[in-house]
Write a protein that holds these residues in place. Structure first.
Motif, PDB file in Angstrom:
ATOM      1  N   THR A  42       0.793  -1.229   0.000  1.00 19.31           N
ATOM      2  CA  THR A  42       0.000   0.000   0.000  1.00 19.31           C
ATOM      3  C   THR A  42       0.828   1.284   0.000  1.00 19.31           C
ATOM      4  N   LEU A  43       2.053   1.236   0.483  1.00 19.55           N
ATOM      5  CA  LEU A  43       2.852   2.454   0.621  1.00 19.55           C
ATOM      6  C   LEU A  43       3.984   2.566  -0.391  1.00 19.55           C
ATOM      7  N   THR A  44       3.962   1.722  -1.406  1.00 16.27           N
ATOM      8  CA  THR A  44       4.964   1.810  -2.470  1.00 16.27           C
ATOM      9  C   THR A  44       4.542   2.877  -3.478  1.00 16.27           C
ATOM     10  N   PRO A  45       5.409   3.827  -3.777  1.00 17.69           N
ATOM     11  CA  PRO A  45       5.041   4.887  -4.739  1.00 17.69           C
ATOM     12  C   PRO A  45       4.712   4.309  -6.113  1.00 17.69           C
ATOM     13  N   SER A  46       3.799   4.978  -6.813  1.00 19.60           N
ATOM     14  CA  SER A  46       3.418   4.589  -8.170  1.00 19.60           C
ATOM     15  C   SER A  46       3.367   5.836  -9.050  1.00 19.60           C
ATOM     16  N   PRO A  47       4.530   6.332  -9.486  1.00 24.60           N
ATOM     17  CA  PRO A  47       4.558   7.578 -10.275  1.00 24.60           C
ATOM     18  C   PRO A  47       3.757   7.501 -11.566  1.00 24.60           C
ATOM     19  N   ALA A  48       3.646   6.302 -12.163  1.00 18.26           N
ATOM     20  CA  ALA A  48       2.943   6.178 -13.445  1.00 18.26           C
ATOM     21  C   ALA A  48       1.462   6.503 -13.329  1.00 18.26           C
ATOM     22  N   SER A  49       0.889   6.279 -12.172  1.00 17.40           N
ATOM     23  CA  SER A  49      -0.550   6.522 -12.003  1.00 17.40           C
ATOM     24  C   SER A  49      -0.847   7.809 -11.245  1.00 17.40           C
ATOM     25  N   GLU A  50       0.138   8.685 -11.162  1.00 19.06           N
ATOM     26  CA  GLU A  50      -0.056   9.913 -10.392  1.00 19.06           C
ATOM     27  C   GLU A  50      -1.140  10.797 -11.001  1.00 19.06           C
ATOM     28  N   ASP A  51      -1.211  10.852 -12.326  1.00 18.23           N
ATOM     29  CA  ASP A  51      -2.202  11.704 -12.981  1.00 18.23           C
ATOM     30  C   ASP A  51      -3.572  11.036 -13.112  1.00 18.23           C
ATOM     31  N   LEU A  52      -3.637   9.741 -12.821  1.00 18.07           N
ATOM     32  CA  LEU A  52      -4.888   9.010 -13.002  1.00 18.07           C
ATOM     33  C   LEU A  52      -5.662   8.810 -11.699  1.00 18.07           C
ATOM     34  N   VAL A  53      -4.945   8.779 -10.600  1.00 17.37           N
ATOM     35  CA  VAL A  53      -5.569   8.457  -9.321  1.00 17.37           C
ATOM     36  C   VAL A  53      -6.090   9.721  -8.655  1.00 17.37           C
ATOM     37  N   THR A  54      -7.312   9.653  -8.173  1.00 18.63           N
ATOM     38  CA  THR A  54      -7.899  10.766  -7.424  1.00 18.63           C
ATOM     39  C   THR A  54      -8.518  10.230  -6.135  1.00 18.63           C
ATOM     40  N   ALA A  55      -8.615  11.100  -5.142  1.00 21.16           N
ATOM     41  CA  ALA A  55      -9.191  10.694  -3.868  1.00 21.16           C
ATOM     42  C   ALA A  55     -10.683  10.398  -4.019  1.00 21.16           C
ATOM     43  N   ASN A  56     -11.146   9.421  -3.253  1.00 22.33           N
ATOM     44  CA  ASN A  56     -12.555   9.031  -3.299  1.00 22.33           C
ATOM     45  C   ASN A  56     -13.110   9.002  -1.883  1.00 22.33           C
ATOM     46  N   LEU A  57     -14.066   9.869  -1.619  1.00 22.70           N
ATOM     47  CA  LEU A  57     -14.725   9.921  -0.317  1.00 22.70           C
ATOM     48  C   LEU A  57     -16.167   9.446  -0.385  1.00 22.70           C
ATOM     49  N   ARG A  58     -16.602   9.009  -1.552  1.00 30.08           N
ATOM     50  CA  ARG A  58     -17.986   8.549  -1.735  1.00 30.08           C
ATOM     51  C   ARG A  58     -18.017   7.025  -1.794  1.00 30.08           C
ATOM     52  N   PRO A  59     -18.629   6.357  -0.826  1.00 27.85           N
ATOM     53  CA  PRO A  59     -18.693   4.893  -0.852  1.00 27.85           C
ATOM     54  C   PRO A  59     -19.378   4.371  -2.110  1.00 27.85           C
ATOM     55  N   GLY A  60     -18.749   3.406  -2.758  1.00 27.67           N
ATOM     56  CA  GLY A  60     -19.301   2.783  -3.945  1.00 27.67           C
ATOM     57  C   GLY A  60     -18.822   3.383  -5.251  1.00 27.67           C
ATOM     58  N   ARG A  61     -18.170   4.510  -5.207  1.00 25.14           N
ATOM     59  CA  ARG A  61     -17.748   5.167  -6.444  1.00 25.14           C
ATOM     60  C   ARG A  61     -16.684   4.346  -7.170  1.00 25.14           C
ATOM     61  N   SER A  62     -15.675   3.892  -6.441  1.00 23.15           N
ATOM     62  CA  SER A  62     -14.626   3.087  -7.073  1.00 23.15           C
ATOM     63  C   SER A  62     -15.154   1.739  -7.519  1.00 23.15           C
ATOM     64  N   LEU A  63     -16.086   1.180  -6.756  1.00 17.36           N
ATOM     65  CA  LEU A  63     -16.659  -0.106  -7.148  1.00 17.36           C
ATOM     66  C   LEU A  63     -17.425   0.013  -8.463  1.00 17.36           C
ATOM     67  N   ARG A  64     -18.147   1.101  -8.633  1.00 13.94           N
ATOM     68  CA  ARG A  64     -18.845   1.312  -9.914  1.00 13.94           C
ATOM     69  C   ARG A  64     -17.839   1.515 -11.043  1.00 13.94           C
TER      70      ARG A  64
END
Length: 205
Positions: A42-64
């Motif tokens: 979980t704590l390994t950096p992933s520079p390739a996905s830096e522009d793709l990943v956004t924070a999610n505070l809404r339950p179910g959003r990532s699952l959809r």
């Protein structure tokens, strides 16, 4: 007879204490090893996905998003990986939490631990972001591990590791308190004041 029965009882108690110490040591080492693995995953950096990943505070959003934008295998890998990541919590934590409300305590500890991990991810790790759905999946994995195996093995552990006789001592009736000197003297005084038998009165006549 009591002297002959005490050594085996004491020996059994020491065996239970030894087994309990060994089990707790093994479980603790397993928890440490899992924590190291969790940190690497979980704590390994992933520079390739830096522009793709956004924070999610809404339950179910990532699952959809997994269902709509991912292939079936990719969605199973993503959701299933987060689910399996929480299973060790359900297997190991029951050994360290009190038996009362054990399932609820295990669930809350897992949710808090994974929420902290997600917060660290979003704040400090490049290419990672906080996702409430990951916390939900990890917690569900802990519940799965608890109901499938964790509840049984922890129950057997506590049943065996408990000191024998503790439950018997609770069920035994409490001994009556010894009479104090004041109570004994009062009883003798009351007895002396009691009317004498009819035979004594006839003898006096």
């Amino acid at each position: 007879m009591t002297a002959e029965a005490n050594p085996p009882a004491r020996q059994g108690t020491w065996v239970r204490v030894l087994v309990r110490g060994v089990v707790l040591t093994v479980v603790l080492l397993g928890l440490v090893a899992f924590s190291v693995l969790l940190a690497k995953v979980t704590l390994t950096p992933s520079p390739a996905s830096e522009d793709l990943v956004t924070a999610n505070l809404r339950p179910g959003r990532s699952l959809r998003q997994y269902a709509e934008d991912y292939t079936f295998l990719a969605a199973c890998k993503q959701a299933g990986g987060n689910l399996l990541l929480g299973v060790p919590f359900g297997l190991l934590l029951p050994f360290f939490v009190p038996r009362r409300l054990r399932m609820i305590r295990t669930t809350l500890l897992t949710a808090v631990a994974m929420a902290v991990v997600e917060l660290v991810q979003g704040a400090l790790v490049q290419g990672r972001a906080f996702d409430i759905d990951d916390v939900i999946l990890n917690t569900a994995g802990a519940l799965l591990g608890y109901f499938v195996l964790g509840r049984r093995i922890s129950h057997r552990y506590y049943t065996y590791a408990d000191v024998p006789g503790s439950s018997e001592q609770r069920d035994e009736p409490k001994p009556k308190p010894a009479r104090t000197p004041k109570k004994a003297a009062a009883k003798r005084t009351t007895a002396s004041k009691a009317p004498r038998p009819l035979l004594d009165r006839l003898r006096r006549r």
